[in-house]
Design a protein around this motif. Structure first.
Motif, PDB file in Angstrom:
ATOM      1  N   ASP A 103      -7.521   1.056  10.055  1.00  0.00           N
ATOM      2  CA  ASP A 103      -6.968   1.718   8.803  1.00  0.00           C
ATOM      3  C   ASP A 103      -7.013   0.633   7.929  1.00  0.00           C
ATOM      4  N   PHE A 104      -7.708   0.772   6.845  1.00  0.00           N
ATOM      5  CA  PHE A 104      -7.509  -0.218   5.734  1.00  0.00           C
ATOM      6  C   PHE A 104      -6.678   0.092   4.593  1.00  0.00           C
ATOM      7  N   ARG A 105      -5.998   1.184   4.621  1.00  0.00           N
ATOM      8  CA  ARG A 105      -5.098   1.792   3.880  1.00  0.00           C
ATOM      9  C   ARG A 105      -3.705   1.182   3.705  1.00  0.00           C
ATOM     10  N   HIS A 106      -2.958   1.233   2.865  1.00  0.00           N
ATOM     11  CA  HIS A 106      -1.563   0.809   2.892  1.00  0.00           C
ATOM     12  C   HIS A 106      -0.684   1.578   4.194  1.00  0.00           C
ATOM     13  N   PRO A 107      -0.128   0.719   4.788  1.00  0.00           N
ATOM     14  CA  PRO A 107       0.683   1.396   6.173  1.00  0.00           C
ATOM     15  C   PRO A 107       1.933   1.745   5.974  1.00  0.00           C
ATOM     16  N   SER A 147       9.912   5.642   4.706  1.00  0.00           N
ATOM     17  CA  SER A 147      10.607   6.650   5.111  1.00  0.00           C
ATOM     18  C   SER A 147       9.595   7.940   5.531  1.00  0.00           C
ATOM     19  N   LEU A 148       8.559   7.843   4.500  1.00  0.00           N
ATOM     20  CA  LEU A 148       7.824   9.119   4.782  1.00  0.00           C
ATOM     21  C   LEU A 148       6.257   8.251   4.524  1.00  0.00           C
ATOM     22  N   CYS A 149       5.228   9.192   5.432  1.00  0.00           N
ATOM     23  CA  CYS A 149       3.892   8.692   5.123  1.00  0.00           C
ATOM     24  C   CYS A 149       3.193  10.339   5.306  1.00  0.00           C
ATOM     25  N   ALA A 181       0.730   7.063  -4.069  1.00  0.00           N
ATOM     26  CA  ALA A 181      -0.294   7.839  -3.587  1.00  0.00           C
ATOM     27  C   ALA A 181      -1.523   7.001  -3.449  1.00  0.00           C
ATOM     28  N   GLU A 182      -2.091   6.854  -2.361  1.00  0.00           N
ATOM     29  CA  GLU A 182      -3.459   6.217  -2.098  1.00  0.00           C
ATOM     30  C   GLU A 182      -4.544   7.139  -1.840  1.00  0.00           C
ATOM     31  N   VAL A 183      -5.624   7.401  -2.887  1.00  0.00           N
ATOM     32  CA  VAL A 183      -6.589   8.181  -2.570  1.00  0.00           C
ATOM     33  C   VAL A 183      -7.963   7.320  -2.059  1.00  0.00           C
ATOM     34  N   ASP A 184      -8.370   7.829  -0.908  1.00  0.00           N
ATOM     35  CA  ASP A 184      -9.250   6.816  -0.134  1.00  0.00           C
ATOM     36  C   ASP A 184     -10.714   7.386  -0.598  1.00  0.00           C
ATOM     37  N   LEU A 197       3.095   7.480   0.233  1.00  0.00           N
ATOM     38  CA  LEU A 197       4.073   6.802   1.163  1.00  0.00           C
ATOM     39  C   LEU A 197       5.290   6.753   0.206  1.00  0.00           C
ATOM     40  N   MET A 198       6.553   6.711   0.700  1.00  0.00           N
ATOM     41  CA  MET A 198       7.975   6.680   0.170  1.00  0.00           C
ATOM     42  C   MET A 198       8.947   5.983   0.776  1.00  0.00           C
ATOM     43  N   GLY A 199       9.375   4.875   0.257  1.00  0.00           N
ATOM     44  CA  GLY A 199      10.671   4.327   1.141  1.00  0.00           C
ATOM     45  C   GLY A 199      11.075   3.037   0.462  1.00  0.00           C
TER      46      GLY A 199
END
Ligand code: DGJ
Length: 739
Positions: free
Chosen positions: A84-88, A181-183, A262-265, A273-275
């Motif tokens: 997975d190459f998106r932000h974790p 905190s959230l994905c 928000a990352e749109v792949d 993602l939020m935290g």
């Protein structure tokens, strides 16, 4: 309502009458995300949502199964580096320098109610049947790290609250670098992104744009949630309005550095993602230690933005704010800041207070300047004892005199700060946040105390608690007037310096909590140069916050409008101030200033003695009006009707629970000549009820909601009504009472 676990398909379904949330334990034992949105009926299997496809250039999890790749699979709490190459959501540096993790399902439990979060503010239940919580434990076997993901579903709300708790069950220290905190991986990207951004004096302006492929985010790196961006975003469908369509609001209950992204792949999947902001953050977890993330709250609406906001308002008003003041209409206050700034003595204050009392005001608040040698912002922060030149009988004496007039007394503090020219700094220079060998940047001539150190928090607690016990103080305005720079704590070792920002906020929360507990009847109002820390974290301790230093009515319309997207009217500190306005120089009618401020925790920020007799009489009427209607204004159901960001007008309204009373606020920014006729369609009324409007005309609820309330007045034609010299910044309140 229920949280189901289907053992065969290894699927969790969290659902109530409003929303469904589906998680699947995938074949590699990690968690996949299947669905979040409007409630769907339960089935024992939702595997058709688990999308497997073989794609060129994607790395697969299992040999011989190229269609199972983390590159495109929607996940629940992903890490980087295994396809997975998106932000974790999570990143942990290990002893050998590796950041590869394999967090797999270990166990889960479903419990009634909602457990509290250690040392952090969070939403809560009053009885266990209000909510159900799913806790899923994931483990990285190689390191012994466990992550407990918690999901609380509130029975009667379209709300999911999420957080994660890390525990090092291994034998080596671990370095948390990202701990969101959230994905949430959403299956498409046809959303508009809304953020609430600005600067000092123009906080939480609404900014909207289409999501695009790539990353869009708002964040804070300033140590506070900040004026610049609020820890709140909305994803809405392009066709969604205030009144219809899908919207999801994401709110972080946190007051420090945050990230909302928000990352749109490449395949149109949107990862939210939020935290805590991973930038400038790390946290060392020794074996046996735990780390709790803040809570993120997601609200779903399929009935537009108003319905989304109302869900936040109800939740934050009733299950985030706490204590004696939670449900109580707020006292009408007069704050002396813009009336005197630092230039006052006891006699001047008593004169202001006396007139305030004569106008029906209930609480007199003494702002900055009462302590140490404080005649400017360059001295005495940290020295919380009264200035005997200005206040010969001290705060205790002044408070008594104010109380004797029949007013309550409130006091300003800035607990987290110190001036170099102060006794506290001279005694404890090491108690400030600064980096060895580096220059210290000043903000408003002050330095930040190191609230990551318990002894500093304890000292400030003793100072404040002493005064709160000695003097009759019913209200505290807690200010915070600069951001954190040269972040470094002298009490922490090198490998823990990444913890300073978070530990600082934990210190702020600890001080708030101790004061809340020791003084349960004191009303706390938060402030950070206006709305620099106006966030749900602080709302847990202070049920109202000074929304902005900008007290101009026209600027305030935008600020309060944007703020209302997430925060209830009962939390929005709003005052009537003098004209020309001190921030922007604008002259607005006294009526409009009050018509804006009454959709907030109403008060005055001026010396009433400076008003004309006619204006004073008007103030008396405003205060009486507010006393009559504040319960409804502050706790009724709030609707936005017309946006000042889109038009020359703004309008909003509140409706009582029984729909018998409603108040509409209507504002015209600039006057128009020979303009169109205007009607606003109202909301939330009883369609059958006949409403009398401002004790004059009558209309049925359905007529007001479908045809609208006519707001055109004589100024639509060629001439202005004689009483109004300008006609700009005009406004009107419409009181609707069911017959
Ligand atoms: C900033 C606040 O926002 C103002 O309301 C006022 O309290 C000043 N600080 C006092 O220094």
């Amino acid at each position: 309502m229920s949280i189901f676990f289907e053992a065969q398909s290894r699927t969790f379904h969290l659902t109530n009458q409003y929303i469904s949330y589906l998680i699947k334990i995938m074949p590699n034992d990690q968690l996949g995300q299947l669905y979040f949105g409007k409630a769907v009926r339960h089935s024992d299997n939702f595997d058709y949502l688990f999308e497997r496809v073989s794609r060129p250039m994607s790395a697969s999890v299992f040999e011989g199964q190229p269609d199972f790749s983390l590159d495109h699979i929607k996940q629940e709490y992903p890490s980087y580096g295994t396809g997975d190459f998106r932000h974790p959501a999570v990143c942990v540096r290990q002893k050998n320098g590796s950041r590869i993790l394999d967090l797999t399902y270990q166990s889960h439990r479903i419990i009634p109610g909602k457990p509290a979060l250690a040392d952090l503010p969070a939403t809560y239940c009053e009885s266990p049947d209000e909510a159900e919580t799913l806790c899923i434990v994931l483990e990285d076997k190689l390191t012994g790290l466990t992550v407990e993901l918690c999901y609380t579903l509130f029975c009667h709300r379209p709300v999911l609250a999420r957080s994660a708790r890390f525990h090092n069950g291994g034998t080596d220290p671990l370095m948390l670098e990202t701990a969101m905190s959230l994905c949430l991986d959403l299956p498409d990207s046809r959303y508009e992104w809304m953020q609430f951004s600005g600067a000092w004096s123009r906080e939480r302006h609404i900014r909207t744009r289409m999501l695009e492929m790539g990353i869009q985010s708002v964040e804070s790196t300033r140590g506070t949630s900040s004026h610049n961006h609020n820890p709140f975003i909305v994803l809405k469908r392009p066709e969604t309005t205030e009144f219809s369509g899908e919207a999801m609001g994401f709110s972080l209950i946190y007051s420090g550095n945050f990230l909302a992204q928000a990352e749109v792949d490449t395949w149109g999947v949107t990862r939210v993602l939020m935290g805590i902001n991973p930038f400038a953050f790390s946290w060392k977890l020794e074996p046996g230690e735990a780390f709790q993330t803040p809570e993120a709250v997601v609200v779903y609406s399929d009935q537009g933005l108003n319905a989304m906001s109302q869900s936040f308002h109800r939740l934050y008003q009733k299950r985030l704010a706490r204590g004696y003041w939670r449900d109580r209409p707020r006292p009408i206050l007069l704050n002396n800041w813009e009336a005197t700034y630092f230039d006052f003595d006891e006699e001047k204050l008593l004169q202001i207070a006396r007139t305030a009392r004569e106008h029906g005001i209930e609480l007199f608040v003494l702002d900055d300047g009462w302590f140490g040698q404080r005649d400017s912002d360059a001295v005495s922060l940290g020295d919380w004892f009264s200035n005997s030149r200005k206040l010969p009988d001290g705060i205790t004496g002044l408070a008594e005199k104010i109380e004797a007039m029949g007013l309550k007394f409130g006091l300003w503090f800035e607990p987290e700060m110190v001036n170099k020219d102060s006794d506290l700094y001279r005694a404890h220079p090491d108690w400030t946040i600064h980096t060895p060998g580096r220059r210290v940047s000043l903000g408003r001539n002050q330095i930040v105390l190191d609230f990551s150190r318990p002894e500093v928090v304890d000292y400030i607690y003793e100072q404040m608690a002493g005064l709160l016990s000695r003097a009759k103080i019913s209200y505290v305005k807690w200010d915070m007037n600069r951001c954190i720079t040269e972040a470094f704590s002298w009490s922490l070792p090198a490998d823990r310096q990444g913890e300073v920002f978070h530990r600082y906020i934990l210190g702020v929360y600890r001080l708030y909590d101790r004061l809340n507990q020791a003084f349960p009847h004191v009303l706390f109002e938060s402030c950070a140069s206006g709305g620099g820390r106006f966030d749900p974290g602080i709302l847990y301790y202070a049920p109202q916050g000074w929304a902005s230093d900008d007290s101009d009515a026209v600027e305030r319309i935008k600020i309060q409008y944007g703020t209302s997207m997430c925060y209830p009217v009962s939390s929005i500190g709003a005052h009537v101030s003098i004209v020309p306005n001190h921030q922007i120089g604008r002259v607005t009618p006294l009526e409009t200033r009050a018509n804006v401020a009454c959709f907030g925790t109403f008060g005055y920020e001026l010396d009433l003695n400076c008003l004309t007799h006619a204006e004073q009489e008007e103030v008396k009427k405003q205060v009486a009006f507010m006393k009559q209607y504040r319960q409804l204004l502050q706790f009724g159901t709030f609707y936005r009707l017309l946006s000042p960001f889109d038009t020359n007008f703004a309008s909003w309204m509140v409706v009582s629970e029984d729909k018998k009373t409603a108040i509409v606020g209507w504002y015209r920014l600039l006057n128009e000549v020979n303009g169109p006729f205007h009607r606003i369609r109202l909301c939330g009324l009883d369609p059958q009820a006949m409403y009398r409007i401002n004790q004059r005309d009558v209309c049925y609820g359905d007529q007001l909601m479908h045809i609208g309330l006519v707001t055109t007045d004589a100024s639509a034609g060629e001439s202005m009504p004689a009483k109004k010299p300008s006609g700009d910044f005009d406004s009107c309140l419409y009181i609707l009472e069911a017959e």
